[in-house]
Design an enzyme around this catalytic site. Sequence first.
Site, PDB file in Angstrom:
ATOM      1  N   ASP A   1      48.997  39.056  40.280  1.00 15.84           N
ATOM      2  CA  ASP A   1      47.846  39.541  39.569  1.00 15.84           C
ATOM      3  C   ASP A   1      48.066  39.442  38.186  1.00 15.84           C
ATOM      4  O   ASP A   1      46.842  39.162  37.601  1.00 15.84           O
ATOM      5  CB  ASP A   1      47.652  41.038  39.897  1.00 15.84           C
ATOM      6  CG  ASP A   1      49.012  41.719  40.210  1.00 15.84           C
ATOM      7  OD1 ASP A   1      49.777  41.323  40.922  1.00 15.84           O
ATOM      8  OD2 ASP A   1      49.154  43.022  40.022  1.00 15.84           O
TER       9      ASP A   1
ATOM     10  N   GLU B   1      61.402  44.805  43.539  1.00 13.65           N
ATOM     11  CA  GLU B   1      60.350  44.064  43.536  1.00 13.65           C
ATOM     12  C   GLU B   1      60.205  42.862  43.212  1.00 13.65           C
ATOM     13  O   GLU B   1      59.664  41.771  43.442  1.00 13.65           O
ATOM     14  CB  GLU B   1      59.095  44.709  42.908  1.00 13.65           C
ATOM     15  CG  GLU B   1      57.625  44.367  42.971  1.00 13.65           C
ATOM     16  CD  GLU B   1      56.760  45.283  42.475  1.00 13.65           C
ATOM     17  OE1 GLU B   1      57.004  46.376  41.734  1.00 13.65           O
ATOM     18  OE2 GLU B   1      55.550  45.132  42.465  1.00 13.65           O
TER      19      GLU B   1
HETATM   20  C1  9WN Z   1      47.592  44.990  43.181  1.00 16.29           C
HETATM   21  C2  9WN Z   1      51.787  45.080  47.026  1.00 16.29           C
HETATM   22  C3  9WN Z   1      51.114  44.437  45.819  1.00 16.29           C
HETATM   23  C4  9WN Z   1      51.450  42.755  46.086  1.00 16.29           C
HETATM   24  C5  9WN Z   1      51.057  41.738  44.950  1.00 16.29           C
HETATM   25  C6  9WN Z   1      51.514  42.438  43.811  1.00 16.29           C
HETATM   26  C7  9WN Z   1      51.228  43.911  43.439  1.00 16.29           C
HETATM   27  C8  9WN Z   1      49.193  45.136  43.210  1.00 16.29           C
HETATM   28  C9  9WN Z   1      49.372  45.817  41.960  1.00 16.29           C
HETATM   29  O1  9WN Z   1      51.405  44.618  44.457  1.00 16.29           O
HETATM   30  O2  9WN Z   1      49.606  43.960  43.329  1.00 16.29           O
HETATM   31  O3  9WN Z   1      47.204  44.575  44.644  1.00 16.29           O
HETATM   32  O4  9WN Z   1      49.157  47.088  41.903  1.00 16.29           O
HETATM   33  O5  9WN Z   1      49.733  45.236  40.999  1.00 16.29           O
HETATM   34  O6  9WN Z   1      51.157  41.568  42.585  1.00 16.29           O
HETATM   35  O7  9WN Z   1      51.590  40.584  45.219  1.00 16.29           O
HETATM   36  O8  9WN Z   1      50.706  42.330  47.219  1.00 16.29           O
HETATM   37  O9  9WN Z   1      53.129  44.896  47.011  1.00 16.29           O
END
Ligand code: 9WN
Length: 419
Positions: free
Chosen positions: A170, A392
């Site tokens: 993101d 993470e």
């Molecule tokens: C938005 C859940 C997700 C991953 C993505 C990561 C992060 C979310 C955020 O977390 O995205 O969907 O809140 O930033 O970038 O790859 O799927 O782990």
Amino acid sequence: MDARPAVDDAALGREALSVLDANWTGTATVPAPGLYPHQWSWDSAFVAMGLARHRPERSRAELLSLLAGQWATGMVPHIVFHTPEAYFPGPSVWRSHDHDAAPRVLTSGLTAPPVHGLALWWIYRHTGDVEFVRRAFPSLVAQHRYLAAARDLGGGGLAAIVHPWESGMDDSPAWDQPLAALPEIRYGYRNLDLDERHPDSDHDRYVWLALRYRDAGYRAEYLREDHPFAVECPLFNGIWLASCQALAELAPLVRADPAPHAERAERIRSGLLERLWDGCFYARDLRTDRLIPVCTVGGFGPLLDPWLPAEHVGALVDVLQSARFMGATGYPVPSCEIRASQFDRTRYWRGPSWVNTNWLLRRAASVHGLGPLRDQLTGGTLRLVRQAGFRECFDPFDGSGRGCRDFSWSAALTLDLLA
Ligand code: 9WN
């Protein structure tokens, strides 16, 4: 640096399984306790692959519970809300329940990298369960049909993402330019714990983009004509290509024709080479029709293709191993090239190393028979989780953990790296 006592392989594997057991809700695996209390699409596919050998039943259940969120259009949403747990943006933002094509379970209105075809192939490879292939195959055919019909906004065979969240990366610097072209938005609310990740103005733009798409009824015609963010991402498309090849291999098991899947993979390959290659793969901003000149880990996604021409494979591996990426860090693989002005070793997809992209590149090294690179990616990734735990993401220079703890895909893919 959060060093831990030394753990051997067996202990690391047990720890990984206990993280995954704790993150299993009875229906699906949440990416991490607290921060991510729902089911995320590509997270689930990675979890399903990591569990295929150890908890085959749950691996299948993981994929099926995600597919329960599939829309009648074929779109597999990036979040499925199985519980009423608070999260922003939650169901009241997406309003999937107001949409005719949405399923009964509440979901987001965006999609995510389509790694599920590869996951189905992976589960079959480790379980030999043809009945399961028969059950899940049609959903994945529908997912691919959706991408081809609704997301080929550039007309060259590639699927476009219409929101940074759809990339799975993101806050990647690759989206800075298209985001900067959007109007300045100030909603004035903050996403609780995520401030470090997204400066307010970016987060407000994310929400604004999602609301525009929602208010246009999640219509494909709106995306084609009006939506201000449309980007062809090499990781999303490299993953899609790998999933098309997976479906082509699985098709005979379910008496389906492999040809359409193999042909789609070829079309994606041509699209990648013709539209995104310039010495390396870059994302293309469809609103300016220009490549976005920052090289990120996403640029290696097309390496998942075993038929990528050898000269492109060679050039990509050189970049990957150079001082722009792995050559300069102690650990694989920074999410953005180090020499880029946007590189930041502390911020999520702007520099840190992630287990899922390391794992995808290790898979790519395998399909190209690059044994030493595969070993380097395996060893370096295991070193990260051994030292810092199932975080993470990780600082690519000193390996310290960043973001949340007990992160599901870091645990699940570790199981596979240990196998
Ligand atoms: C938005 C859940 C997700 C991953 C993505 C990561 C992060 C979310 C955020 O977390 O995205 O969907 O809140 O930033 O970038 O790859 O799927 O782990």
